[in-house]
Write a protein that holds these residues in place. Structure first.
Motif, short mmCIF file in Angstrom:
data_model
loop_
_atom_site.label_atom_id
_atom_site.label_comp_id
_atom_site.label_asym_id
_atom_site.label_seq_id
_atom_site.Cartn_x
_atom_site.Cartn_y
_atom_site.Cartn_z
N LEU A 109 0.63 3.85 -3.06
CA LEU A 109 -0.07 5.23 -2.74
C LEU A 109 1.01 6.04 -2.98
CD1 LEU A 109 -2.24 4.17 0.17
CD2 LEU A 109 -3.06 4.95 -1.87
N SER A 110 2.07 6.09 -2.52
CA SER A 110 3.28 7.20 -2.53
C SER A 110 3.65 7.35 -3.92
CB SER A 110 4.52 6.68 -1.86
OG SER A 110 5.12 5.75 -2.13
N SER A 143 0.39 7.51 2.11
CA SER A 143 0.60 8.12 0.83
C SER A 143 1.84 9.34 0.86
CB SER A 143 -0.40 8.62 0.27
OG SER A 143 -0.94 9.66 0.97
N ASN A 196 0.86 -1.17 0.02
CA ASN A 196 0.07 0.01 0.01
C ASN A 196 0.89 1.35 0.08
OD1 ASN A 196 -2.44 -1.30 -0.07
ND2 ASN A 196 -2.74 -1.48 2.16
N ARG A 197 1.98 1.26 0.84
CA ARG A 197 2.69 2.52 0.86
C ARG A 197 3.56 2.72 -0.52
NH1 ARG A 197 7.77 3.87 1.26
NH2 ARG A 197 8.61 1.91 1.01
N THR A 210 -1.72 14.09 -3.96
CA THR A 210 -1.09 14.69 -2.77
C THR A 210 -2.21 15.12 -1.79
OG1 THR A 210 -1.58 16.81 -3.94
CG2 THR A 210 0.58 15.90 -4.03
N SER A 250 1.36 7.25 -6.60
CA SER A 250 0.24 7.67 -7.54
C SER A 250 0.43 8.87 -7.88
CB SER A 250 -1.05 7.31 -6.53
OG SER A 250 -1.06 8.30 -5.43
N TYR A 308 -5.76 3.35 -6.99
CA TYR A 308 -5.31 4.92 -7.02
C TYR A 308 -4.19 5.01 -8.16
CZ TYR A 308 -7.54 6.10 -2.51
OH TYR A 308 -8.41 6.41 -1.54
N ALA A 363 -5.00 -0.57 -3.20
CA ALA A 363 -4.09 0.78 -3.53
C ALA A 363 -3.78 0.79 -4.99
CB ALA A 363 -2.86 0.79 -2.80
#
Length: 360
Positions: free
Chosen positions: A84-85, A112, A80-81, A90, A87, A315, A312
């Motif tokens: 999301l980070s 994220s 997930n990290r 913000t 993607s 996203y 995730a």
């Protein structure tokens, strides 16, 4: 491309899904995939395999079983990290009204590296109050207090009246006697799923009175709705009636009625159109669908979102498909001389983030 504000999304699973659960988030169906296939065999499934494997150290388009094995190896939190980070989103405006062991807005922001705010789902709010206030007058008073309290912290409200009844609701707010009678009937029946058109209208008008944006589910979704009853054009009389309140209305998703949503956004100053879900599910055809959104929608009233839920990956796919489709469209229009490069850059900023920042 500019950073993204995802103005309509949901939490992601905190734990590792098995293969069947993972696939269930790649469809709106509640039935199995066709024999001999999986839900990876779809525009959305192919988009996941195109955009997500490189973020987890794999080749694009790797087989689903290879991707899912790698995801399990990393574990839910790390996957997930990473997703999301990467993607490019913000800010997340999170509808917290869906069930499951999902991340909160604060957890989503932490994973994220962005920020998050809540969108309050009206029907869920009312159902929760009913469990504690079985008397009609007590319920209505508690509901008014809860909507007022939510308005002090939330970014906006969301209604799923399209699922519960359809969007062909009477446009005016219910009168006191009508409202009390409908409330008493609903509470006496056990106050389960709120589908009373009278109470749904009351929720809409109560939210409108707060001055916060009000989101509507429109267009396609799971089999719990009847698609023809979710055409945003059915809201026309309500749109006209609510205009004096100053409430801004956001028509989510829209597909396959997205051109109608664009028309409503053009002719009514308080109506905005959203592209979320439509681009993810149309995948390689996202450019064509986005072009249709941009036919009539005023460029200052069209909003990016993913409607990501559970995974995730959704996203990442929502963001990448949007950015890729927008980039192709704008490059084509500037190359032909139809648009200037400066205007293209400005519109990209509006749709990606600026419109949402101004609206919410």
């Amino acid at each position: 491309m500019p950073p993204l504000v995802d103005h309509h999304c949901h939490g992601v699973l905190r734990s590792d899904p098995d293969d069947a659960v993972f696939e269930s988030f790649l469809t709106e169906s509640d039935a199995p995939a066709a024999p001999g296939t999986s839900f990876f065999d779809s525009q959305l499934g192919f988009a996941v395999r195109r955009w997500c494997p490189p973020l987890l150290g794999l080749e694009p388009h790797c087989p689903p079983e290879v991707y899912l094995a790698r995801r399990r190896e990393l574990g839910a939190r790390e996957a997930n990290r990473l997703l999301l980070s990467a993607s490019g989103i913000t800010t997340f405006l999170v509808d917290t009204g869906l069930p499951g062991d999902l991340t909160s807005p604060a957890e989503l922001a932490e994973l994220s590296g962005g920020t998050a705010r809540e969108i309050v789902r009206l029907e869920l709010l009312a159902e929760g109050i009913a469990a504690e206030a079985p008397d009609p007058d007590e319920f209505l008073a508690a509901l008014a207090d809860a909507i007022g309290a939510a308005a002090r912290t939330a970014a906006g409200f969301k209604s799923v009246a399209g699922y519960r009844h359809g969007l062909d609701l009477a446009p005016e707010p219910p009168g006191p006697a009508e409202l009390r009678a409908a409330t008493a009937d609903w509470l006496a029946a056990g106050a389960g799923r709120l589908a009373s058109p009278v109470l749904l209208r009351h929720l809409l008008w109560s939210a409108a009175a707060t001055g916060l944006p009000l989101q509507f589910h429109t267009g396609f979704g799971d089999p719990d709705l009847r698609l023809h009853q979710c055409d945003p054009l059915l809201l026309t009389d309500f749109i006209r009636a609510v205009r004096p309140t100053g409430c801004r209305l956001v028509l989510l998703h829209g597909y396959p009625y997205h051109r109608g949503a664009g028309y409503l956004a053009q002719v009514y100053p308080h109506v905005y159109a959203d592209m979320g879900l439509s681009l993810s599910y149309t995948g390689a055809r996202a450019e064509a669908v986005l072009a249709e959104f941009l036919e009539l929608s005023p460029f200052g009233k069209l909003l990016f979102s993913t409607d990501a839920y559970g995974l995730a990956e959704l996203y990442v796919v929502g963001a990448r498909l949007f950015q890729d489709a927008l980039d192709r469209l704008l490059n084509g229009w500037t190359a032909s001389g139809s648009w200037s490069a400066r205007d293209a850059e400005r519109v990209a900023g509006l749709v990606s983030a600026g419109n949402a920042e101004r609206l919410y």
